[in-house]
Design an enzyme around this catalytic site. Structure first.
Site, PDB file in Angstrom:
ATOM      1  N   CYS A 180      -2.981  -2.668   5.815  1.00  0.00           N
ATOM      2  CA  CYS A 180      -3.243  -1.373   6.426  1.00  0.00           C
ATOM      3  C   CYS A 180      -4.641  -1.339   7.033  1.00  0.00           C
ATOM      4  O   CYS A 180      -4.941  -0.477   7.865  1.00  0.00           O
ATOM      5  CB  CYS A 180      -3.067  -0.232   5.414  1.00  0.00           C
ATOM      6  SG  CYS A 180      -4.160  -0.299   3.997  1.00  0.00           S
TER       7      CYS A 180
ATOM      8  N   GLN B 111      -5.072  -0.464  -5.112  1.00  0.00           N
ATOM      9  CA  GLN B 111      -5.573  -1.628  -5.847  1.00  0.00           C
ATOM     10  C   GLN B 111      -6.260  -1.242  -7.145  1.00  0.00           C
ATOM     11  O   GLN B 111      -6.164  -1.959  -8.147  1.00  0.00           O
ATOM     12  CB  GLN B 111      -6.518  -2.444  -4.957  1.00  0.00           C
ATOM     13  CG  GLN B 111      -6.928  -3.773  -5.577  1.00  0.00           C
ATOM     14  CD  GLN B 111      -7.690  -4.646  -4.608  1.00  0.00           C
ATOM     15  OE1 GLN B 111      -7.396  -4.663  -3.415  1.00  0.00           O
ATOM     16  NE2 GLN B 111      -8.684  -5.360  -5.096  1.00  0.00           N
TER      17      GLN B 111
ATOM     18  N   HIS C  85      -5.715  -6.060   2.558  1.00  0.00           N
ATOM     19  CA  HIS C  85      -4.820  -4.930   2.816  1.00  0.00           C
ATOM     20  C   HIS C  85      -4.428  -4.931   4.285  1.00  0.00           C
ATOM     21  O   HIS C  85      -5.280  -4.780   5.163  1.00  0.00           O
ATOM     22  CB  HIS C  85      -5.517  -3.610   2.467  1.00  0.00           C
ATOM     23  CG  HIS C  85      -5.800  -3.442   1.010  1.00  0.00           C
ATOM     24  ND1 HIS C  85      -5.273  -2.403   0.263  1.00  0.00           N
ATOM     25  CD2 HIS C  85      -6.538  -4.183   0.139  1.00  0.00           C
ATOM     26  CE1 HIS C  85      -5.676  -2.507  -0.989  1.00  0.00           C
ATOM     27  NE2 HIS C  85      -6.457  -3.581  -1.085  1.00  0.00           N
TER      28      HIS C  85
ATOM     29  N   CYS D 115       0.842  -1.184   0.000  1.00  0.00           N
ATOM     30  CA  CYS D 115       0.000   0.000   0.000  1.00  0.00           C
ATOM     31  C   CYS D 115       0.885   1.245   0.000  1.00  0.00           C
ATOM     32  O   CYS D 115       1.786   1.376   0.831  1.00  0.00           O
ATOM     33  CB  CYS D 115      -0.891  -0.022   1.240  1.00  0.00           C
ATOM     34  SG  CYS D 115      -1.698   1.536   1.611  1.00  0.00           S
ATOM     35  N   GLU D 116       0.629   2.175  -0.913  1.00  0.00           N
ATOM     36  CA  GLU D 116       1.479   3.352  -1.003  1.00  0.00           C
ATOM     37  C   GLU D 116       1.211   4.363   0.116  1.00  0.00           C
ATOM     38  O   GLU D 116       1.950   5.335   0.265  1.00  0.00           O
ATOM     39  CB  GLU D 116       1.336   4.031  -2.360  1.00  0.00           C
ATOM     40  CG  GLU D 116       0.001   4.689  -2.609  1.00  0.00           C
ATOM     41  CD  GLU D 116      -0.072   5.318  -3.994  1.00  0.00           C
ATOM     42  OE1 GLU D 116      -0.748   6.350  -4.127  1.00  0.00           O
ATOM     43  OE2 GLU D 116       0.534   4.788  -4.937  1.00  0.00           O
ATOM     44  N   HIS D 117       0.153   4.139   0.902  1.00  0.00           N
ATOM     45  CA  HIS D 117      -0.158   5.071   1.986  1.00  0.00           C
ATOM     46  C   HIS D 117       0.584   4.746   3.277  1.00  0.00           C
ATOM     47  O   HIS D 117       0.911   5.653   4.047  1.00  0.00           O
ATOM     48  CB  HIS D 117      -1.672   5.071   2.254  1.00  0.00           C
ATOM     49  CG  HIS D 117      -2.474   5.416   1.046  1.00  0.00           C
ATOM     50  ND1 HIS D 117      -3.497   4.619   0.577  1.00  0.00           N
ATOM     51  CD2 HIS D 117      -2.378   6.457   0.178  1.00  0.00           C
ATOM     52  CE1 HIS D 117      -4.010   5.164  -0.519  1.00  0.00           C
ATOM     53  NE2 HIS D 117      -3.347   6.273  -0.779  1.00  0.00           N
ATOM     54  N   HIS D 118       0.826   3.445   3.534  1.00  0.00           N
ATOM     55  CA  HIS D 118       1.496   3.051   4.774  1.00  0.00           C
ATOM     56  C   HIS D 118       2.682   2.120   4.543  1.00  0.00           C
ATOM     57  O   HIS D 118       3.367   1.742   5.491  1.00  0.00           O
ATOM     58  CB  HIS D 118       0.495   2.363   5.715  1.00  0.00           C
ATOM     59  CG  HIS D 118      -0.603   3.264   6.186  1.00  0.00           C
ATOM     60  ND1 HIS D 118      -1.839   3.312   5.567  1.00  0.00           N
ATOM     61  CD2 HIS D 118      -0.663   4.162   7.200  1.00  0.00           C
ATOM     62  CE1 HIS D 118      -2.610   4.188   6.187  1.00  0.00           C
ATOM     63  NE2 HIS D 118      -1.922   4.724   7.178  1.00  0.00           N
TER      64      HIS D 118
END
Length: 225
Positions: A185, A155, A183, A114-117
């Protein structure tokens, strides 16, 4: 949701929300101006700083090699799909058998992040196409999925990137991609829901027709008799 507008939201406004900003992976123009060895060296130094800030003892035998291991893992393994040099070489073959029905490659296991976490996304991709005169080696479909998975992702973008790549390679609009993924996250932090998964789909050409789409799902769900 993916959009084509510049993202002006602050980190505080976004919070833990799932958000994507483009169909292309956001990369700087000079992303590949330095080679992998230098990238790994720089990441090793930065990660050593992170571990030190966290209070970890980097003289411990178990920890002292971690910065180098993480740097190598980032560049050579889990984020190797960022580098276009690692894009799989695809050879097409003439459809000599004149097989004009759909071909389905299902349950392709992939690991992304995940590019956020920067925590894992673990899932399966189901891919199908109808030949316009050319066919692709089956293992190459898996390689395409994993090439785009091996980068920081959302995704929805991953689903679209796989579909667009196959449409371009095979010169057909008749492509379907469905991804079902967990995910971490969501499951290992934040809401900590270990039972949910996320499903995304991209259908084009004949797969937009209900009959073709339903046939595809029947293959995926083992309901063909």
């Amino acid at each position: 949701m993916l959009n084509t507008q510049p993202n002006t939201l602050t980190i505080e406004e976004i919070g833990d929300e799932h958000i994507g900003t483009s169909y292309d992976t956001p990369l700087k123009e000079d992303a590949f101006n330095i080679d992998d060895d230098l990238k790994m060296s720089l990441i090793e130094d930065k990660f050593r700083d992170i571990m030190d800030i966290m209070g970890l003892d980097l003289t411990d035998d178990s920890l002292k090699g971690t910065p180098k291991r993480v740097a190598k893992m980032y560049i050579k393994e889990i984020f190797s799909g960022l580098n276009p040099e690692n894009k799989p070489k695809i050879a097409l073959f003439e459809n000599k058998y004149q097989y004009n029905e759909m071909l389905v490659e299902k349950d392709i296991t992939f690991y992304s992040n995940c590019e956020h976490h920067f925590v894992p996304i673990i899932g399966k991709a189901h891919v199908a196409y109808i030949s316009s005169g050319k066919v692709i080696g089956l293992s190459k479909i898996n390689r395409i999925v994993n090439y785009y998975a091996r980068r920081p992702q959302v995704q929805e973008r991953l689903t679209v990137q796989i579909a667009n790549e196959l449409k371009e390679i095979l010169e057909t609009e008749d492509v379907a991609v469905v991804i079902d993924a967990e995910h971490l996250c969501v499951s290992s932090r934040g809401v900590e829901d270990v039972n949910s998964s996320t499903v995304t789909a991209q259908f084009s050409g004949k797969f937009k027709q209900d009959g073709t789409k339903n046939e595809f799902f029947a293959y995926v769900n083992n309901k063909i008799k």
